[in-house]
Scaffold this active site. Structure first.
Site, mmCIF file in Angstrom:
data_model
loop_
_atom_site.group_PDB
_atom_site.id
_atom_site.type_symbol
_atom_site.label_atom_id
_atom_site.label_comp_id
_atom_site.label_asym_id
_atom_site.label_seq_id
_atom_site.Cartn_x
_atom_site.Cartn_y
_atom_site.Cartn_z
ATOM 1 N NE ARG A 200 44.177 -10.565 25.721
ATOM 2 C CZ ARG A 200 43.466 -11.589 25.224
ATOM 3 N NH1 ARG A 200 42.150 -11.500 25.130
ATOM 4 N NH2 ARG A 200 44.061 -12.682 24.814
ATOM 5 C CE1 TYR B 212 33.777 -14.913 26.805
ATOM 6 C CE2 TYR B 212 35.777 -16.229 26.803
ATOM 7 C CZ TYR B 212 35.094 -15.081 26.435
ATOM 8 O OH TYR B 212 35.735 -14.102 25.715
ATOM 9 C CD GLU C 161 40.449 -18.547 24.704
ATOM 10 O OE1 GLU C 161 39.999 -19.231 23.789
ATOM 11 O OE2 GLU C 161 39.748 -17.867 25.455
ATOM 12 C CG HIS D 141 43.203 -13.826 19.585
ATOM 13 N ND1 HIS D 141 42.851 -13.166 20.743
ATOM 14 C CD2 HIS D 141 42.152 -14.651 19.316
ATOM 15 C CE1 HIS D 141 41.646 -13.559 21.145
ATOM 16 N NE2 HIS D 141 41.193 -14.464 20.288
ATOM 17 C CD GLU E 51 39.199 -13.543 25.045
ATOM 18 O OE1 GLU E 51 38.237 -14.342 24.930
ATOM 19 O OE2 GLU E 51 40.155 -13.513 24.267
ATOM 20 C CG ASN F 96 40.798 -15.401 27.789
ATOM 21 O OD1 ASN F 96 41.230 -14.422 28.387
ATOM 22 N ND2 ASN F 96 41.009 -15.602 26.504
HETATM 23 C C1 FCB Z 1 37.465 -16.920 23.280
HETATM 24 C C2 FCB Z 1 38.328 -16.270 22.229
HETATM 25 C C3 FCB Z 1 37.786 -14.974 21.694
HETATM 26 C C4 FCB Z 1 36.283 -14.999 21.574
HETATM 27 C C5 FCB Z 1 35.632 -15.494 22.833
HETATM 28 C C6 FCB Z 1 34.125 -15.505 22.797
HETATM 29 O O1 FCB Z 1 37.683 -18.294 23.275
HETATM 30 O O2 FCB Z 1 39.619 -16.019 22.734
HETATM 31 O O3 FCB Z 1 38.424 -14.712 20.477
HETATM 32 O O4 FCB Z 1 35.900 -15.692 20.456
HETATM 33 O O5 FCB Z 1 36.091 -16.783 23.136
#
Ligand code: FCB
Length: 440
Positions: free
Chosen positions: A75, A290, A164, A119, A353, A288
């Site tokens: 990607r 985290y 995002e 992006h 992500e 995405n």
């Molecule tokens: C996300 C972004 C990516 C990267 C990660 C850590 O928000 O899409 O570009 O910076 O975080």
């Protein structure tokens, strides 16, 4: 052993401004991130994406690394200012040729190209004309999407419109932590709408391909069961998740979120058929993830990214954090996937992500542990019937981490920025093993 279906797609992700460098080469025009980085005080250490990981020149070596890892898909994002340096009108063939070469190299190595069209590197001339708060930017985005699609559709099957849009709208136009660095709550709500509209117009223009959008979603919980804390969680879930999911998948803005925003905007920028356009059929949703979020009643430092909900406070969940300060909780990913499956059934999901920043260099046990926990959460979701079809690790390479500059490293592969030498970390070897075995 935890295994995934043989067709489960294993990939890694990057984005143009974070890795390419070569910002003035082959006719590329300036983007809002070039301008932002050149503004003193915006990016830690005064870092810029001017050279980054020099991927523009080193992509053959990077694809060779992907092949060694056994990636099924890669990607990446297309830099709009390479394709249309002014953001509209004239196309620079050299920009298209770069991505065409990249796609061919990937395919020659048995790796599926997964381009994202936006992006965050908006051509600066479009920001000068008002940026995403202006409706015209959505129309320009659809035009650009069609240009790239025409050039690559013979080889690319899966397209992502936006990465995002929450970040583009609220970090770009409300807190100003990201380019273009504006602090205007009303403009940020307009930006969110026009990003969504751009997505819908582009999806419609590419309806012969498989199209998706990538959202940064999270699992939000309240610090307690008091009415105030529960309302805080409802609001943040609304702004972070439902403000984007509902228009795209249900063709409506959530009523409660509209009410929360009434004192910020009159929604006069939403035209009659917009929601129909935004809900153009898509084939997959990119997720995405985290970190989870724990919130309660209180005050956020101003300006808040959660426009209209400035009295919500982010609480400490007491978990370990990565070096960027994000709490680690793989169960939040499982909860999120189960919730998507319940509230938005029938849309295939891909984790586009997931990853972690740590200061460790090549021996990155912390990153391995993070990825292992999250891949296990994916396996659990699949076993409970969630239509999760693939997983992309963020990131293939250490890269320019936006306002944090180069200090935060997310790569499976270490990059020495002085020599541009690439060294696979332990996490890269761990991931190659997961891919080879189809599980853990
Ligand atoms: C996300 C972004 C990516 C990267 C990660 C850590 O928000 O899409 O570009 O910076 O975080």
């Amino acid at each position: 052993m935890t295994t995934f279906e043989p067709g489960f797609l294993w990939g890694a992700a990057t984005s143009s401004y974070q890795i390419e460098g070569a910002v003035t080469e082959d006719g590329r025009g300036p983007s809002i991130w070039d301008t932002f980085c050149a503004t003193p005080g915006k990016v830690d250490g005064g870092d810029t994406g001017a050279v980054a990981a020099d991927h523009y020149h080193r992509y053959p070596e990077d694809v060779a690394i992907m092949r060694e890892l056994g990636l099924g898909a890669y990607r990446f994002s297309v830099a709009w200012p390479r394709i249309q340096p002014l953001g509209s009108g004239a196309v620079d063939q050299r920009g298209l040729d770069f991505y065409s070469r990249l796609v061919d190299t990937l395919l020659d190595n048995g790796i599926q190209p997964w381009p994202t069209l936006y992006h965050w590197d908006l051509p600066q001339p479009l920001e000068d004309a008002g940026g995403w708060p202006e409706r015209d930017t959505a129309l320009r985005f659809a035009e650009y999407a069609q240009i790239v699609h025409e050039a690559l559709a013979d080889r690319v099957t899966h397209w992502t419109t936006l990465n995002e849009p929450w970040c583009s709208a609220f970090l770009g136009y409300a807190t100003g932590r990201h380019a273009p660095g504006r602090q205007d709550p009303d403009a940020s709500i307009r930006a969110a709408h026009h990003l969504l509209l751009g997505h819908g117009l582009a999806a419609r223009a590419m309806s012969d391909a498989r199209v998706g959008v990538t959202l940064n979603l999270t699992h939000v919980t309240a610090g307690s069961n008091t009415a105030d804390d529960l309302d805080a969680a409802r609001r943040i879930d609304g702004m972070q998740n439902r403000l984007f999911l509902d228009p795209v998948l249900l063709a409506e803005y959530p009523d409660d979120v509209r009410r929360d925003l009434e004192h910020v905007t009159g929604f006069d920028h939403v035209q009659d058929d917009d929601l129909k356009t935004i809900a153009a059929p898509i084939d997959f949703l990119g997720v995405n993830y985290y970190s989870p979020m724990l919130v309660g009643h209180g005050t956020t430092p101003s300006p808040s990214a959660y426009v209209g909900s400035e009295h919500v406070r982010h609480l400490d969940g007491g978990r370990r954090r990565t070096s960027i300060g994000w709490e680690i909780d793989a169960s939040g990913l499982l909860d999120l996937l189960l919730r998507l499956d319940r509230d938005y059934p029938a849309i295939p999901l891909y984790i586009t992500e997931n990853g972690a920043a740590f200061d460790d260099e090549v021996h990155d046990a912390d990153r391995v542990a993070y990825l292992d926990g999250h891949v296990r959460a994916c396996a659990e979701a699949v076993s409970r019937g969630v239509a999760l079809k693939g997983y992309f690790a963020w990131s293939l390479l250490d890269n320019f981490e936006w306002s944090f500059g180069y200090a935060q490293r997310f790569g499976l592969v270490h990059v020495d920025y002085d020599t541009q030498r690439r060294t696979p970390k332990d996490s890269a070897r761990w991931y190659a093993d997961v891919i080879a075995r189809g599980g853990l």
